[in-house]
Enzyme design. Structure first.
Site, PDB file in Angstrom:
ATOM      1  N   ASN A   9       0.872  -1.177   0.000  1.00  0.00           N
ATOM      2  CA  ASN A   9       0.000   0.000   0.000  1.00  0.00           C
ATOM      3  C   ASN A   9       0.909   1.226   0.000  1.00  0.00           C
ATOM      4  O   ASN A   9       1.448   1.604   1.036  1.00  0.00           O
ATOM      5  CB  ASN A   9      -0.893  -0.021   1.249  1.00  0.00           C
ATOM      6  CG  ASN A   9      -1.722   1.244   1.383  1.00  0.00           C
ATOM      7  OD1 ASN A   9      -1.817   2.041   0.441  1.00  0.00           O
ATOM      8  ND2 ASN A   9      -2.323   1.438   2.552  1.00  0.00           N
ATOM      9  N   LYS A  11       0.128   4.243  -0.402  1.00  0.00           N
ATOM     10  CA  LYS A  11      -0.521   5.472   0.094  1.00  0.00           C
ATOM     11  C   LYS A  11      -0.239   6.624  -0.879  1.00  0.00           C
ATOM     12  O   LYS A  11      -0.200   6.408  -2.077  1.00  0.00           O
ATOM     13  CB  LYS A  11      -0.065   5.755   1.531  1.00  0.00           C
ATOM     14  CG  LYS A  11      -0.257   4.539   2.447  1.00  0.00           C
ATOM     15  CD  LYS A  11      -0.106   4.822   3.915  1.00  0.00           C
ATOM     16  CE  LYS A  11      -0.328   3.534   4.696  1.00  0.00           C
ATOM     17  NZ  LYS A  11      -0.280   3.736   6.143  1.00  0.00           N
ATOM     18  N   HIS A  90      -9.713   1.501   4.201  1.00  0.00           N
ATOM     19  CA  HIS A  90      -8.480   1.621   4.986  1.00  0.00           C
ATOM     20  C   HIS A  90      -8.729   2.549   6.173  1.00  0.00           C
ATOM     21  O   HIS A  90      -9.509   3.499   6.091  1.00  0.00           O
ATOM     22  CB  HIS A  90      -7.349   2.164   4.103  1.00  0.00           C
ATOM     23  CG  HIS A  90      -6.022   2.138   4.789  1.00  0.00           C
ATOM     24  ND1 HIS A  90      -5.609   3.131   5.651  1.00  0.00           N
ATOM     25  CD2 HIS A  90      -5.028   1.218   4.769  1.00  0.00           C
ATOM     26  CE1 HIS A  90      -4.411   2.821   6.118  1.00  0.00           C
ATOM     27  NE2 HIS A  90      -4.042   1.661   5.602  1.00  0.00           N
ATOM     28  N   GLU A  92      -7.137   4.942   7.298  1.00  0.00           N
ATOM     29  CA  GLU A  92      -6.962   6.371   6.997  1.00  0.00           C
ATOM     30  C   GLU A  92      -8.164   6.916   6.231  1.00  0.00           C
ATOM     31  O   GLU A  92      -8.526   8.092   6.370  1.00  0.00           O
ATOM     32  CB  GLU A  92      -5.651   6.568   6.210  1.00  0.00           C
ATOM     33  CG  GLU A  92      -4.449   6.377   7.121  1.00  0.00           C
ATOM     34  CD  GLU A  92      -3.213   5.813   6.446  1.00  0.00           C
ATOM     35  OE1 GLU A  92      -3.123   5.830   5.209  1.00  0.00           O
ATOM     36  OE2 GLU A  92      -2.325   5.341   7.183  1.00  0.00           O
ATOM     37  N   GLU A 142      -5.969  -4.391  10.613  1.00  0.00           N
ATOM     38  CA  GLU A 142      -4.904  -3.421  10.902  1.00  0.00           C
ATOM     39  C   GLU A 142      -5.241  -2.649  12.176  1.00  0.00           C
ATOM     40  O   GLU A 142      -6.044  -1.706  12.144  1.00  0.00           O
ATOM     41  CB  GLU A 142      -4.759  -2.424   9.744  1.00  0.00           C
ATOM     42  CG  GLU A 142      -4.381  -3.059   8.439  1.00  0.00           C
ATOM     43  CD  GLU A 142      -3.810  -2.027   7.466  1.00  0.00           C
ATOM     44  OE1 GLU A 142      -2.638  -2.156   7.100  1.00  0.00           O
ATOM     45  OE2 GLU A 142      -4.532  -1.082   7.111  1.00  0.00           O
ATOM     46  N   GLY A 148       1.977   2.581  10.901  1.00  0.00           N
ATOM     47  CA  GLY A 148       2.980   3.635  10.759  1.00  0.00           C
ATOM     48  C   GLY A 148       3.694   4.004  12.050  1.00  0.00           C
ATOM     49  O   GLY A 148       4.349   5.037  12.122  1.00  0.00           O
ATOM     50  N   SER A 180       2.884  -1.747  10.520  1.00  0.00           N
ATOM     51  CA  SER A 180       4.315  -1.837  10.847  1.00  0.00           C
ATOM     52  C   SER A 180       4.937  -3.196  10.509  1.00  0.00           C
ATOM     53  O   SER A 180       5.794  -3.698  11.241  1.00  0.00           O
ATOM     54  CB  SER A 180       4.562  -1.469  12.319  1.00  0.00           C
ATOM     55  OG  SER A 180       4.205  -0.112  12.535  1.00  0.00           O
TER      56      SER A 180
HETATM   57  P1  PGA Z   1       2.501   0.646   7.753  1.00  0.00           P
HETATM   58  O1  PGA Z   1       1.072   0.880   7.062  1.00  0.00           O
HETATM   59  O2  PGA Z   1       3.047  -0.644   7.219  1.00  0.00           O
HETATM   60  O3  PGA Z   1       3.325   1.837   7.324  1.00  0.00           O
HETATM   61  O4  PGA Z   1       2.272   0.604   9.221  1.00  0.00           O
HETATM   62  C1  PGA Z   1       0.196  -0.190   6.845  1.00  0.00           C
HETATM   63  C2  PGA Z   1      -1.099   0.317   6.278  1.00  0.00           C
HETATM   64  O5  PGA Z   1      -1.575   1.378   6.691  1.00  0.00           O
HETATM   65  O6  PGA Z   1      -1.686  -0.331   5.375  1.00  0.00           O
END
Ligand code: PGA
Length: 216
Positions: A9, A11, A90, A92, A142, A148, A180
């Site tokens: 992903n 982003k 997601h 976000e 998640e 993150g 992460s």
């Molecule tokens: P991350 O993000 O691996 O940077 O923690 C995962 C995600 O939001 O899909």
């Protein structure tokens, strides 16, 4: 159980030039046969992935087919760009763009109607709503605190929640872990019986790092 899905992903990262360099770097490596590697770049660079031998998808879509929805992109537009997958709901999107279990359900149905495989993100077991059950989707669990932050769930924590999700969705749905994920923890997460794939954010931006994760 289908092949493990390892999903990048990206982003809101990468220009077309950067994406092309990533793909070129990845192509130095042999493609693994026993797992599926999927790249989800921003809409603007989906075309860079066309005919590169790597399945890809989008990070979002609208549920309507067409119409006065400024700034939005439909499932058929993603198919037209060669997408096979789409990330839906997601954390976000839910947090910053007001997505709800209701909009997620509408998007899932629109994606499936267009033969796009939805990768539905949930932050808790409660977000695995009855609308999602019995459908050909993948689910990505998640935990918000792990996204993150550099603090991934332990394999045991992930397995505990995945097992609860498994009870709801049955044996045929792939349940991915995200938050992460790195080359260091990918193997131990994937060793859990109900972890069937990984959704990788930050660590998917570098081709070598992502490759190591794919080869957990
Ligand atoms: P991350 O993000 O691996 O940077 O923690 C995962 C995600 O939001 O899909």
């Amino acid at each position: 159980m289908p092949k493990a899905l390892i999903v990048a992903n990206w982003k809101m990262h990468k220009t077309a030039t950067e994406a092309a360099a990533f793909v070129q770097a990845l192509q130095q490596y042999p493609q693994p046969e026993d797992r599926t590697m999927i790249i989800c770049p921003p809409f603007t660079i989906l075309g860079v992935l066309r005919n590169q031998g790597v399945p890809y998808g989008a990070q979002n879509m609208h549920w309507e087919e067409k119409g006065a929805f400024t700034g939005e992109v439909s499932a058929s537009m993603l198919v037209d760009q060669g997408c096979s997958y789409v990330i839906i709901g997601h954390s976000e999107r839910r947090e910053h763009f007001g997505e709800t279990d209701g909009t997620v359900a509408k998007k899932v149905d629109a994606a499936l109607a267009n033969n796009l495989m939805p990768i539905v993100c949930v932050r808790s077991v409660e977000e695995v709503t009855p609308d999602l059950v019995g459908k050909e989707i993948a689910i990505a669990y998640e935990p918000v605190w792990a996204i993150g932050t550099g603090k991934a769930a332990t394999p045991e924590q992930a397995q505990e929640v995945h097992a609860q999700i498994r009870k709801l969705v049955g044996p045929d749905v792939s349940i991915l872990y995200g938050g992460s994920v790195t080359a260091d923890n990918a193997g131990s997460l994937m060793a859990q019986p109900d972890v069937n794939g990984l959704l990788v954010g930050g660590a998917s931006l570098d081709a070598d790092q992502f490759w190591k994760i794919v080869n957990y």
